[in-house]
Motif scaffolding. Structure first.
Motif, PDB file in Angstrom:
ATOM      1  N   GLY A  82       0.852  -1.196   0.000  1.00 56.10           N
ATOM      2  CA  GLY A  82       0.000   0.000   0.000  1.00 56.10           C
ATOM      3  C   GLY A  82       0.881   1.237   0.000  1.00 56.10           C
ATOM      4  N   LEU A  83       0.283   2.377   0.310  1.00 55.68           N
ATOM      5  CA  LEU A  83       1.050   3.633   0.285  1.00 55.68           C
ATOM      6  C   LEU A  83       2.018   3.753   1.451  1.00 55.68           C
ATOM      7  N   ILE A  84       1.727   3.022   2.520  1.00 51.51           N
ATOM      8  CA  ILE A  84       2.610   3.078   3.686  1.00 51.51           C
ATOM      9  C   ILE A  84       2.898   1.652   4.148  1.00 51.51           C
ATOM     10  N   GLU A 102       3.580   1.206   7.656  1.00 48.40           N
ATOM     11  CA  GLU A 102       3.543   1.309   9.116  1.00 48.40           C
ATOM     12  C   GLU A 102       2.553   0.321   9.750  1.00 48.40           C
ATOM     13  N   GLN A 103       1.598  -0.178   8.956  1.00 44.37           N
ATOM     14  CA  GLN A 103       0.579  -1.063   9.529  1.00 44.37           C
ATOM     15  C   GLN A 103       1.204  -2.373  10.022  1.00 44.37           C
ATOM     16  N   ALA A 104       0.467  -3.044  10.947  1.00 44.01           N
ATOM     17  CA  ALA A 104       0.811  -4.433  11.272  1.00 44.01           C
ATOM     18  C   ALA A 104       0.276  -5.300  10.131  1.00 44.01           C
ATOM     19  N   ILE A 105       0.956  -6.413   9.859  1.00 41.90           N
ATOM     20  CA  ILE A 105       0.488  -7.293   8.774  1.00 41.90           C
ATOM     21  C   ILE A 105      -0.932  -7.775   9.070  1.00 41.90           C
ATOM     22  N   ALA A 106      -1.199  -8.133  10.347  1.00 44.63           N
ATOM     23  CA  ALA A 106      -2.547  -8.635  10.688  1.00 44.63           C
ATOM     24  C   ALA A 106      -3.598  -7.576  10.391  1.00 44.63           C
ATOM     25  N   GLY A 107      -3.315  -6.319  10.733  1.00 42.57           N
ATOM     26  CA  GLY A 107      -4.269  -5.233  10.478  1.00 42.57           C
ATOM     27  C   GLY A 107      -4.426  -4.998   8.989  1.00 42.57           C
ATOM     28  N   ALA A 108      -3.319  -5.040   8.259  1.00 43.84           N
ATOM     29  CA  ALA A 108      -3.372  -4.775   6.815  1.00 43.84           C
ATOM     30  C   ALA A 108      -4.197  -5.842   6.096  1.00 43.84           C
ATOM     31  N   SER A 122      -6.426  -7.891   7.396  1.00 49.62           N
ATOM     32  CA  SER A 122      -7.798  -8.013   7.913  1.00 49.62           C
ATOM     33  C   SER A 122      -8.741  -6.986   7.325  1.00 49.62           C
ATOM     34  N   THR A 123      -8.202  -5.939   6.685  1.00 51.66           N
ATOM     35  CA  THR A 123      -9.049  -4.904   6.090  1.00 51.66           C
ATOM     36  C   THR A 123      -8.852  -4.806   4.575  1.00 51.66           C
ATOM     37  N   GLY A 124      -8.126  -5.757   3.995  1.00 49.87           N
ATOM     38  CA  GLY A 124      -7.961  -5.761   2.523  1.00 49.87           C
ATOM     39  C   GLY A 124      -7.056  -4.653   2.002  1.00 49.87           C
ATOM     40  N   THR A 125      -5.988  -4.354   2.708  1.00 47.87           N
ATOM     41  CA  THR A 125      -5.070  -3.283   2.277  1.00 47.87           C
ATOM     42  C   THR A 125      -4.438  -3.610   0.917  1.00 47.87           C
ATOM     43  N   HIS A 126      -4.339  -2.604   0.075  1.00 52.21           N
ATOM     44  CA  HIS A 126      -3.926  -2.818  -1.320  1.00 52.21           C
ATOM     45  C   HIS A 126      -3.017  -1.701  -1.808  1.00 52.21           C
ATOM     46  N   GLY A 127      -2.356  -1.950  -2.932  1.00 51.17           N
ATOM     47  CA  GLY A 127      -1.606  -0.902  -3.633  1.00 51.17           C
ATOM     48  C   GLY A 127      -2.207  -0.748  -5.021  1.00 51.17           C
ATOM     49  N   VAL A 133      -7.967 -13.865  17.141  1.00 48.77           N
ATOM     50  CA  VAL A 133      -6.786 -12.988  17.098  1.00 48.77           C
ATOM     51  C   VAL A 133      -5.701 -13.635  16.240  1.00 48.77           C
ATOM     52  N   ILE A 134      -5.346 -12.973  15.172  1.00 51.34           N
ATOM     53  CA  ILE A 134      -4.298 -13.510  14.291  1.00 51.34           C
ATOM     54  C   ILE A 134      -2.953 -13.366  15.000  1.00 51.34           C
ATOM     55  N   VAL A 135      -2.247 -14.495  15.151  1.00 49.88           N
ATOM     56  CA  VAL A 135      -0.947 -14.417  15.819  1.00 49.88           C
ATOM     57  C   VAL A 135       0.217 -14.546  14.837  1.00 49.88           C
ATOM     58  N   VAL A 151      -6.578   7.045  -7.868  1.00 48.41           N
ATOM     59  CA  VAL A 151      -7.307   5.886  -8.401  1.00 48.41           C
ATOM     60  C   VAL A 151      -6.301   4.758  -8.632  1.00 48.41           C
ATOM     61  N   ARG A 152      -6.572   3.598  -8.024  1.00 55.64           N
ATOM     62  CA  ARG A 152      -5.634   2.462  -8.132  1.00 55.64           C
ATOM     63  C   ARG A 152      -6.369   1.212  -8.589  1.00 55.64           C
ATOM     64  N   ARG A 153      -5.688   0.436  -9.396  1.00 54.64           N
ATOM     65  CA  ARG A 153      -6.297  -0.814  -9.881  1.00 54.64           C
ATOM     66  C   ARG A 153      -5.934  -1.955  -8.935  1.00 54.64           C
ATOM     67  N   PRO A 208     -17.131   0.489  -0.017  1.00 56.43           N
ATOM     68  CA  PRO A 208     -16.164   1.325   0.707  1.00 56.43           C
ATOM     69  C   PRO A 208     -15.121   0.465   1.428  1.00 56.43           C
ATOM     70  N   HIS A 209     -13.891   0.959   1.487  1.00 61.54           N
ATOM     71  CA  HIS A 209     -12.783   0.270   2.177  1.00 61.54           C
ATOM     72  C   HIS A 209     -13.167   0.037   3.637  1.00 61.54           C
ATOM     73  N   TRP A 210     -12.938  -1.209   4.113  1.00 65.07           N
ATOM     74  CA  TRP A 210     -13.254  -1.528   5.519  1.00 65.07           C
ATOM     75  C   TRP A 210     -12.386  -0.744   6.497  1.00 65.07           C
TER      76      TRP A 210
HETATM   77  C1  LIG Z   1      -1.546   7.008   6.399  1.00 59.82           C
HETATM   78  C2  LIG Z   1      -2.316   5.780   5.965  1.00 59.82           C
HETATM   79  C3  LIG Z   1      -2.133   5.294   4.690  1.00 59.82           C
HETATM   80  C4  LIG Z   1      -2.850   4.168   4.279  1.00 59.82           C
HETATM   81  N1  LIG Z   1      -2.658   3.688   3.020  1.00 59.82           N
HETATM   82  C5  LIG Z   1      -3.373   2.635   2.586  1.00 59.82           C
HETATM   83  C6  LIG Z   1      -3.199   2.115   1.266  1.00 59.82           C
HETATM   84  O1  LIG Z   1      -2.365   2.578   0.504  1.00 59.82           O
HETATM   85  N2  LIG Z   1      -3.982   1.068   0.883  1.00 59.82           N
HETATM   86  C7  LIG Z   1      -4.926   0.541   1.712  1.00 59.82           C
HETATM   87  O2  LIG Z   1      -5.635  -0.388   1.312  1.00 59.82           O
HETATM   88  N3  LIG Z   1      -5.088   0.975   2.981  1.00 59.82           N
HETATM   89  C8  LIG Z   1      -4.336   2.006   3.425  1.00 59.82           C
HETATM   90  N4  LIG Z   1      -4.512   2.462   4.707  1.00 59.82           N
HETATM   91  C9  LIG Z   1      -5.469   1.769   5.582  1.00 59.82           C
HETATM   92  C10 LIG Z   1      -4.730   0.748   6.450  1.00 59.82           C
HETATM   93  O3  LIG Z   1      -3.943  -0.129   5.673  1.00 59.82           O
HETATM   94  C11 LIG Z   1      -5.764  -0.100   7.211  1.00 59.82           C
HETATM   95  O4  LIG Z   1      -6.565   0.741   7.980  1.00 59.82           O
HETATM   96  C12 LIG Z   1      -5.093  -1.148   8.109  1.00 59.82           C
HETATM   97  O5  LIG Z   1      -6.086  -1.916   8.678  1.00 59.82           O
HETATM   98  C13 LIG Z   1      -4.316  -0.502   9.194  1.00 59.82           C
HETATM   99  O6  LIG Z   1      -3.498  -1.481   9.795  1.00 59.82           O
HETATM  100  P1  LIG Z   1      -3.247  -1.492  11.363  1.00 59.82           P
HETATM  101  O7  LIG Z   1      -2.191  -2.483  11.628  1.00 59.82           O
HETATM  102  O8  LIG Z   1      -3.073  -0.094  11.849  1.00 59.82           O
HETATM  103  O9  LIG Z   1      -4.631  -2.089  11.784  1.00 59.82           O
HETATM  104  P2  LIG Z   1      -5.562  -1.770  13.002  1.00 59.82           P
HETATM  105  O10 LIG Z   1      -6.208  -0.443  12.810  1.00 59.82           O
HETATM  106  O11 LIG Z   1      -4.850  -2.075  14.265  1.00 59.82           O
HETATM  107  O12 LIG Z   1      -6.623  -2.920  12.731  1.00 59.82           O
HETATM  108  C14 LIG Z   1      -7.573  -2.846  11.718  1.00 59.82           C
HETATM  109  C15 LIG Z   1      -8.521  -4.011  11.912  1.00 59.82           C
HETATM  110  O13 LIG Z   1      -7.844  -5.219  11.552  1.00 59.82           O
HETATM  111  C16 LIG Z   1      -8.235  -6.273  12.430  1.00 59.82           C
HETATM  112  N5  LIG Z   1      -7.037  -6.723  13.140  1.00 59.82           N
HETATM  113  C17 LIG Z   1      -5.929  -6.015  13.470  1.00 59.82           C
HETATM  114  N6  LIG Z   1      -5.038  -6.807  14.082  1.00 59.82           N
HETATM  115  C18 LIG Z   1      -5.601  -8.037  14.177  1.00 59.82           C
HETATM  116  C19 LIG Z   1      -5.187  -9.288  14.731  1.00 59.82           C
HETATM  117  N7  LIG Z   1      -3.999  -9.455  15.295  1.00 59.82           N
HETATM  118  N8  LIG Z   1      -6.045 -10.318  14.649  1.00 59.82           N
HETATM  119  C20 LIG Z   1      -7.245 -10.205  14.061  1.00 59.82           C
HETATM  120  N9  LIG Z   1      -7.700  -9.047  13.514  1.00 59.82           N
HETATM  121  C21 LIG Z   1      -6.880  -7.986  13.569  1.00 59.82           C
HETATM  122  C22 LIG Z   1      -9.286  -5.701  13.346  1.00 59.82           C
HETATM  123  O14 LIG Z   1     -10.546  -5.938  12.775  1.00 59.82           O
HETATM  124  C23 LIG Z   1      -8.991  -4.218  13.349  1.00 59.82           C
HETATM  125  O15 LIG Z   1     -10.113  -3.426  13.613  1.00 59.82           O
HETATM  126  C24 LIG Z   1      -3.781   3.547   5.158  1.00 59.82           C
HETATM  127  C25 LIG Z   1      -3.941   4.050   6.453  1.00 59.82           C
HETATM  128  C26 LIG Z   1      -3.213   5.145   6.857  1.00 59.82           C
HETATM  129  C27 LIG Z   1      -3.395   5.641   8.260  1.00 59.82           C
END
Ligand SMILES: Cc1cc2nc3c(=O)[nH]c(=O)nc-3n(C[C@H](O)[C@H](O)[C@H](O)COP(=O)(O)OP(=O)(O)OC[C@H]3O[C@@H](n4cnc5c(N)ncnc54)[C@H](O)[C@@H]3O)c2cc1C
Length: 373
Positions: free
Chosen positions: A7-9, A11-17, A19-24, A72-74, A268-270, A324-326
């Motif tokens: 994705g664009l950053i 900094e996220q945890a892999i589990a968070g990324a 779990s919400t369908g993070t993409h580039g 909880v994803i470990v 806009v990203r594919r 909409p993005h989760w």
């Molecule tokens: C500056 C910025 C740039 C971003 N750029 C992009 C981008 O380019 N593309 C894109 O798609 N998104 C992007 N995002 C969105 C971001 O990738 C998501 O919001 C992602 O979920 C954030 O990761 P996190 O580790 O902070 O998750 P968190 O906010 O900690 O968690 C998000 C959700 O994931 C689940 N989760 C987290 N950890 C666990 C676990 N251990 N076990 C089970 N479930 C878990 C939970 O449901 C939680 O609510 C961006 C966000 C920011 C702030």
């Protein structure tokens, strides 16, 4: 080594990324590439804590993007790939068709719709085998100073300090185009090329995903909506007004005239089809395109943006089946979610089997995905 999709950053945890369908851009979302997930949860018969390993079948599709519902994803397992080289350059395009046509040669590209000018800037990207450009460090410095820092400071000054609608319009129409160096092709390693420092300045964001076949009608619609919210009296075309009337949203939209001046390029990203149950790009056929709308309004002055995002989410879900993005602002209801995600019922069954009392769900997920009050 690097991840198969960034994705664009980072900094996220892999589990968070995942779990919400993070993409580039130009790849599937990261969720798609997950080969194994280990989840801490409770044994449904004994109630004892256990760790389950999920590595195939429909459960893996659910676990790849599960919004925390399975437990909880470990740890996650995925195939990393060797770092690769990416060539990038910027170019202005007058039309959407023109910028989309460039995708054939630049499959990793993303592009921007420039507010108040409504033209398109392609950030054309492709994987190459050549060496790092000798000016790559200069390009990185230019990008960091101009976009990561400079552009954001200007926008925040205009929006948060001066609150100047005219300033925003002037900036995008006359100044911003001078900041882009056209046609400067640079090769650098993927990790540096594909990300930016988007986490530096706090912002709000909604991002909607539409199928490729809906893209060329969705983007003009989004532009009309932004122009209307920004106080352009001629923004809504007759067909759009008729569509909104049918949805019963025209009156509410008319009350939003001039309440929000959009002030950030629309990215806009594919995203290629994800083999998941409920990530936004989950699909068996077409690619999805993510349209991201970002606001730098101060938190206590976000009302205009929030109203815009609510109207955007509701109207585009109805008309274009936009999801909409989760992990961003996601103002939709349970009925809409079940219409947008054909695999939701299967996802619910798997979650209920793994976590019958729903203790891993929060209120938002219970309401949106499971239709609870
Ligand atoms: C500056 C910025 C740039 C971003 N750029 C992009 C981008 O380019 N593309 C894109 O798609 N998104 C992007 N995002 C969105 C971001 O990738 C998501 O919001 C992602 O979920 C954030 O990761 P996190 O580790 O902070 O998750 P968190 O906010 O900690 O968690 C998000 C959700 O994931 C689940 N989760 C987290 N950890 C666990 C676990 N251990 N076990 C089970 N479930 C878990 C939970 O449901 C939680 O609510 C961006 C966000 C920011 C702030």
């Amino acid at each position: 080594m690097t991840l198969p999709s960034l994705g664009l950053i980072t900094e996220q945890a892999i589990a968070g990324a995942i779990s919400t369908g993070t993409h580039g851009s130009g790849k599937c979302s990261l969720s798609h590439y997950i080969a194994e997930v280990r989840i801490a949860c409770y044994d449904v018969t004994t109630g004892e804590p256990i760790i389950r390993t999920i590595s195939d079948g429909v459960e893996l599709k659910a676990a790849r993007c599960s919004l925390g519902c399975l437990g909880v994803i470990v740890s996650v397992g995925l195939w990393a790939r060797p770092q690769y080289q990416v060539e990038e350059y910027f170019r202005r395009h007058a039309t959407l068709a023109e910028v989309l046509a460039a995708e054939e040669f630049y499959p990793l590209q993303q592009f921007y719709v420039v507010p108040w000018k409504w033209d398109f800037y392609g950030q054309h990207r492709r994987e190459v085998t050549g060496p790092r450009s000798w000016l790559a460090s200069l390009y990185r410095l230019y990008f960091w100073l101009t976009f990561d820092i400079g552009m954001h400071l200007v926008i925040m000054t205009l929006v948060q300090l001066l609150r100047s609608r005219r300033g925003v319009l002037y900036f995008y129409r006359y100044l911003m185009p001078w900041t882009v160096i056209h046609g400067w092709k640079v090769v650098d390693k993927s990790y540096d090329m594909l990300i930016m420092e988007h986490e530096l300045f706090r912002h709000s964001e909604i991002e909607i995903f539409v199928k490729r076949s809906q893209l060329t009608t969705t983007i003009p619609f989004v532009i009309e909506l932004l122009r209307h919210f920004g106080g352009d009296t001629h923004a809504l075309s007759l067909p759009t007004q008729e569509r909104l009337q049918t949805l019963g949203m025209l009156d509410s939209l008319e009350r939003c005239f001039g309440i929000y001046t959009h002030h950030y390029p629309i990215c806009v990203r594919r995203v290629l089809p994800d083999d998941t149950l409920i990530s936004m790009a989950s699909s068996d056929d077409e690619d999805y395109y993510a349209i991201s709308i970002i606001s730098y309004a101060r938190p206590n002055e976000r009302q205009g943006f929030i109203r815009f995002a609510e109207h955007l989410a509701r109207t585009t879900a109805e008309i274009f089946q936009a999801r909409p993005h989760w992990g961003k602002y996601c103002p939709i209801d349970a009925e809409t979610v079940s219409n947008l995600y054909p695999n939701l019922a299967e996802f619910r069954v798997l979650c209920s089997r793994a976590d019958p009392s729903g203790r891993f769900r929060n209120q938002w997920v219970s309401r949106l995905l499971f239709g609870e009050k």
